[in-house]
Write a protein that holds these residues in place. Sequence first.
Motif, mmCIF file in Angstrom:
data_model
loop_
_atom_site.group_PDB
_atom_site.id
_atom_site.type_symbol
_atom_site.label_atom_id
_atom_site.label_comp_id
_atom_site.label_asym_id
_atom_site.label_seq_id
_atom_site.Cartn_x
_atom_site.Cartn_y
_atom_site.Cartn_z
ATOM 1 N N SER A 2 0.744 -1.165 0.056
ATOM 2 C CA SER A 2 -0.079 0.024 -0.039
ATOM 3 C C SER A 2 1.025 1.240 0.280
ATOM 4 O O SER A 2 2.049 1.291 0.455
ATOM 5 C CB SER A 2 -0.815 0.010 1.092
ATOM 6 O OG SER A 2 -0.373 0.152 2.345
ATOM 7 N N VAL A 3 0.252 2.330 -0.593
ATOM 8 C CA VAL A 3 1.188 3.637 -0.702
ATOM 9 C C VAL A 3 0.956 4.176 0.485
ATOM 10 O O VAL A 3 -0.200 4.522 1.061
ATOM 11 C CB VAL A 3 0.748 4.458 -1.985
ATOM 12 C CG1 VAL A 3 1.356 5.915 -1.852
ATOM 13 C CG2 VAL A 3 0.874 3.679 -3.225
ATOM 14 N N GLU A 4 2.007 4.672 1.075
ATOM 15 C CA GLU A 4 2.185 5.507 2.579
ATOM 16 C C GLU A 4 1.486 6.758 2.105
ATOM 17 O O GLU A 4 1.864 7.357 1.223
ATOM 18 C CB GLU A 4 3.618 5.678 2.861
ATOM 19 C CG GLU A 4 3.600 6.369 4.113
ATOM 20 C CD GLU A 4 4.962 6.791 4.429
ATOM 21 O OE1 GLU A 4 5.229 7.419 5.597
ATOM 22 O OE2 GLU A 4 5.836 6.506 3.894
ATOM 23 N N LEU A 5 0.560 7.169 3.197
ATOM 24 C CA LEU A 5 -0.437 8.417 2.886
ATOM 25 C C LEU A 5 0.480 9.554 3.652
ATOM 26 O O LEU A 5 0.470 10.796 3.035
ATOM 27 C CB LEU A 5 -1.778 8.246 3.511
ATOM 28 C CG LEU A 5 -2.742 7.281 2.641
ATOM 29 C CD1 LEU A 5 -4.049 7.528 3.308
ATOM 30 C CD2 LEU A 5 -2.727 7.696 1.335
ATOM 31 N N SER A 6 1.126 9.401 4.898
ATOM 32 C CA SER A 6 1.587 10.390 5.523
ATOM 33 C C SER A 6 2.905 10.672 5.042
ATOM 34 O O SER A 6 3.621 10.072 4.316
ATOM 35 C CB SER A 6 1.802 9.856 7.069
ATOM 36 O OG SER A 6 0.516 9.645 7.590
ATOM 37 N N THR A 7 3.447 11.800 5.316
ATOM 38 C CA THR A 7 4.777 12.339 5.039
ATOM 39 C C THR A 7 5.557 12.811 6.386
ATOM 40 O O THR A 7 6.087 12.121 7.044
ATOM 41 C CB THR A 7 4.918 13.485 3.860
ATOM 42 O OG1 THR A 7 4.003 14.583 4.201
ATOM 43 C CG2 THR A 7 4.417 12.994 2.424
ATOM 44 N N ILE A 8 5.327 14.253 6.529
ATOM 45 C CA ILE A 8 6.066 14.712 7.631
ATOM 46 C C ILE A 8 5.001 14.990 8.910
ATOM 47 O O ILE A 8 5.545 15.622 10.148
ATOM 48 C CB ILE A 8 6.765 15.955 7.459
ATOM 49 C CG1 ILE A 8 5.580 17.177 6.876
ATOM 50 C CG2 ILE A 8 7.738 16.062 6.333
ATOM 51 C CD1 ILE A 8 6.305 18.353 6.676
ATOM 52 N N GLN A 9 3.839 14.622 8.784
ATOM 53 C CA GLN A 9 2.797 14.851 10.051
ATOM 54 C C GLN A 9 3.125 13.632 10.936
ATOM 55 O O GLN A 9 3.802 12.727 10.835
ATOM 56 C CB GLN A 9 1.543 14.483 9.365
ATOM 57 C CG GLN A 9 0.938 15.328 8.174
ATOM 58 C CD GLN A 9 1.369 14.622 6.931
ATOM 59 O OE1 GLN A 9 2.156 13.678 6.640
ATOM 60 N NE2 GLN A 9 1.286 15.487 5.904
#
Length: 464
Positions: free
Chosen positions: A13-20
């Motif tokens: 699955s593609v990770e949705l979060s980045t720097i949050q």
Amino acid sequence: MTNHTNSIASASSVELSTIQPIPHAARHGKPRDLFTIWFGSNIMLLTVITGALAVSVFHLSFLWATLAVLIGNLAGGLFMALHSAQGPQLGVPQMVQTRGQFGSYGSVLVVALVVIMYIGFLASNLVLGGQALHAINRSISANSGIIASAVLSLIATAFGYNLIHAYTRVMSWISGIVLALTFGWIIFIHGLPADFINRNGFNIGGFLGAISIAALWQLAYAPYVSDYSRYMPKDISEKSVFWYSYFGCVLGSFFPMILGIIVAICVVDGDIIAGIVHMTGSLAFVVIVVFALGIAATNAMNLYCGVLCTLTLGQTFFPKWSPLSGARIFTAIVTILIEIALAIYGQDNFLVNYTNFILMLLYVLVPWTAINLVDYYLLAHGSYDVASFFRRDGGIYGYYNLRAIFCYLLGIAVEVPFMSTAIYTGPAATALGGADISWIVGLAVVSPIYYLISRTQSVAQPSV
């Protein structure tokens, strides 16, 4: 909740979060995952080349070179692992957390320098990936190999955290087995020269230089090591996070560096990749392909964290922006195109450029790591107001922390007399026979000064 967590944890699955900040519901993983990500990602050609510098640049014998890289890895790994233990507690990328020491705008210089670091390591790895594929199949040009390695790294970065962890978990087994076979083949089948142990010798400048190179290899992970532990549960054992990260990175780095030392002593022209191909015979194809795949794994990690740093810079000036997967993928594509161009046009002088790059990197990373670790462990005791990290004014940390900025610049200044590079050698380094101990001086000066001038102002805040 369990299904949701399992879905997030899926490598496909593609990770949705980045720097949050990572919410508690999305936390997953075990400390042993940190062993495989750091062990598997280090068994690659750039690690081998770095170990070879102890011979090709610093002219040490096998025993002295081995001792130097062992000391360097053991010492540098301590700082790397201390940064790793911060991830589960705060749940944000390391460079976002740096705002807690330098302020929202004060951290910009450090984050920008770390982006440059990623650019250098990415380009270096792409060059080696291209040269390696060309070495085993002359019909594949080095440029085509660079592009192929870049595409693999981009795919892993697009999917994100979980795929990178899964990739390095598999590579830990594959690369570890192939590395062991490589040692066995070179020692027992190809054989070593009769005067192998007696080639080269000892010089204090080279010995300390080799220690510094190995220590820097570990220290270079400090700005992003906690990015790969930030998804883990907050109540996980910090000691477990520390030790799994430490042994994974130290062991994964030390043994490939030993391979580099062995090959560098044996080859005549200094071409390490050609030397590996020659010394491993019919096993060469497997060795080079696996080590090239290891490069793709490490480059995915560098690209992923470089993109997080770039997004961190953007969010500093646009605090209402909350970049998600689309921003990560777009930034990764732009970044990798730049990297391909740098790798293609800079590959002719690779070894000289790489040596100078990692030495200069040492000088700007050491003061930051001293400030970060003193602040986290001795002043804030791991307790930060995470919400303030994402405010334009820095919240309780402000726009600038002049104490941290002063200590950072002081750290670089006190290192200058002890620098020893092809570009510049300071008077203290000259007096020490060319030995570079600048990183030791930087740590010794910055750590106590930052602690003394900051302790009266430090107010622990609950992490959110």
